[in-house]
Motif scaffolding. Structure first.
Motif, mmCIF file in Angstrom:
data_model
loop_
_atom_site.group_PDB
_atom_site.id
_atom_site.type_symbol
_atom_site.label_atom_id
_atom_site.label_comp_id
_atom_site.label_asym_id
_atom_site.label_seq_id
_atom_site.Cartn_x
_atom_site.Cartn_y
_atom_site.Cartn_z
ATOM 1 N N ALA A 164 0.842 -1.191 0.000
ATOM 2 C CA ALA A 164 0.000 0.000 0.000
ATOM 3 C C ALA A 164 0.878 1.241 0.000
ATOM 4 O O ALA A 164 2.049 1.201 0.402
ATOM 5 N N GLN A 181 -8.414 -9.950 -9.690
ATOM 6 C CA GLN A 181 -7.753 -8.672 -9.424
ATOM 7 C C GLN A 181 -8.655 -7.468 -9.660
ATOM 8 O O GLN A 181 -8.423 -6.380 -9.121
ATOM 9 N N ILE A 184 -10.053 -5.297 -6.596
ATOM 10 C CA ILE A 184 -9.200 -4.534 -5.680
ATOM 11 C C ILE A 184 -9.775 -3.146 -5.377
ATOM 12 O O ILE A 184 -9.724 -2.671 -4.240
ATOM 13 N N ALA A 188 -10.663 -1.516 -1.757
ATOM 14 C CA ALA A 188 -10.055 -0.263 -1.313
ATOM 15 C C ALA A 188 -11.116 0.766 -0.940
ATOM 16 O O ALA A 188 -10.972 1.499 0.052
ATOM 17 N N ALA A 194 -5.994 -5.011 2.804
ATOM 18 C CA ALA A 194 -5.269 -5.838 1.839
ATOM 19 C C ALA A 194 -6.239 -6.640 0.983
ATOM 20 O O ALA A 194 -7.351 -6.967 1.420
ATOM 21 N N THR A 204 -2.932 -2.848 -11.658
ATOM 22 C CA THR A 204 -3.090 -3.188 -10.247
ATOM 23 C C THR A 204 -2.064 -2.467 -9.378
ATOM 24 O O THR A 204 -2.375 -2.040 -8.261
ATOM 25 N N THR A 205 -0.840 -2.333 -9.862
ATOM 26 C CA THR A 205 0.202 -1.645 -9.101
ATOM 27 C C THR A 205 -0.210 -0.221 -8.760
ATOM 28 O O THR A 205 -0.086 0.226 -7.614
ATOM 29 N N ALA A 208 -3.155 -0.130 -6.173
ATOM 30 C CA ALA A 208 -2.725 -0.460 -4.813
ATOM 31 C C ALA A 208 -2.041 0.722 -4.142
ATOM 32 O O ALA A 208 -2.337 1.057 -2.986
ATOM 33 N N LYS A 209 -1.153 1.360 -4.868
ATOM 34 C CA LYS A 209 -0.400 2.464 -4.271
ATOM 35 C C LYS A 209 -1.251 3.720 -4.106
ATOM 36 O O LYS A 209 -1.199 4.392 -3.077
ATOM 37 N N HIS A 214 -2.790 -2.933 0.308
ATOM 38 C CA HIS A 214 -1.827 -3.984 -0.038
ATOM 39 C C HIS A 214 -2.468 -4.951 -1.033
ATOM 40 O O HIS A 214 -3.661 -5.264 -0.934
ATOM 41 N N PHE A 215 -1.664 -5.444 -1.970
ATOM 42 C CA PHE A 215 -2.167 -6.402 -2.956
ATOM 43 C C PHE A 215 -1.226 -7.599 -3.013
ATOM 44 O O PHE A 215 -0.005 -7.446 -2.999
#
Length: 252
Positions: A164, A181, A184, A188, A194, A204-205, A208-209, A214-215
């Protein structure tokens, strides 16, 4: 047990009519009228079929079968070889996709929760009784690194962890085995710490950020071993049938 009786038993247990799916659930290829030696597995690959033939099985039950939406109708090439193996050896093929994900006792999601000691609190899709993603809590907070180590050890496969944005500790978790995925963002939005699934996409990256969650991508096959295995154990213990789970490893 007669095939028709066995088919009724599976449909009563897994209730495929509860959820709209991308493939037919239940008996996909007809074989022997008697069901006595059963193999379960994740995917009806040629390797699983060959293993079933070698063991003298008359019935196979899988999570990933055939005849998916939008795939070619023609039975040629790889599909021909697979179906020919079933027909030549008089083997029944049963497949249960989403019904084996969502089952409250035997499902992939519930089995993954048991493996990782997550306490289920309800569906991720709030108000949906057949949600294909669920959520829960850990007994104690964990770091992202510690949870990644636990997942990797339990599944015997290196999990991908995208931390995260704030790298916060993890108490609440949502998950969907396989290719989940896309859930997500929903996790969130509900403030969950997570999200665990099998696969990862390029975006996805960033999600998540930027959404501070967290993924973990732990493998499509690795996260979906446990429903077919639990089903084998259930049929053996409750029906007295000869059932064996065979794991054909897949790194994806």
């Amino acid at each position: 047990m007669q095939r028709l009786q066995f088919q009724h038993l599976l449909n009563e247990l897994l209730q495929p009519e509860r959820i709209k799916d991308y493939c037919p659930n239940g008996l996909q290829v007809q074989g022997n009228n008697q069901v006595s030696k059963i193999i379960t597995g994740v995917t009806a690959s040629q390797a699983l079929l060959d293993a079933a033939v070698a063991k003298g099985a008359d019935t196979i039950i899988v999570h990933h079968g055939y005849f998916w939406k939008n795939e070619p109708y023609c039975i040629t090439g790889m599909k021909y070889n697979r179906i020919k193996t079933l027909l030549d050896n008089d083997i029944n093929l049963f497949a249960y996709h989403l019904p084996l994900d969502i089952h409250e006792e035997l499902g992939n999601n519930v089995q993954l929760a048991k493996l990782l000691n997550i306490n289920i609190t309800g569906p991720l899709e709030l108000g949906n009784p057949v949600s294909v993603s669920i959520q829960g809590e850990l007994d104690d907070e964990m770091t992202g690194e510690a949870l990644n180590t636990l997942i990797s050890e339990k599944l015997n496969r290196q999990s991908l962890h995208i931390s995260a944005g704030s790298n916060k500790p993890i108490k609440t978790i949502a998950w969907c085995t396989g290719g989940g995925q896309g859930y997500i963002e929903l996790a969130a939005e509900q403030g969950i710490d997570a999200f665990i699934t099998g696969e990862v996409s390029e975006q996805t990256t960033h999600i998540a950020k930027e959404m501070d969650i967290h993924f973990f991508a732990a493998g499509h096959h690795a996260t979906e071993r446990y429903g077919a295995k639990a089903l084998a154990q259930y049929l053996a213990s409750t029906e007295g049938l000869e059932v064996e789970f065979i794991d054909i490893d897949n790194p994806v």
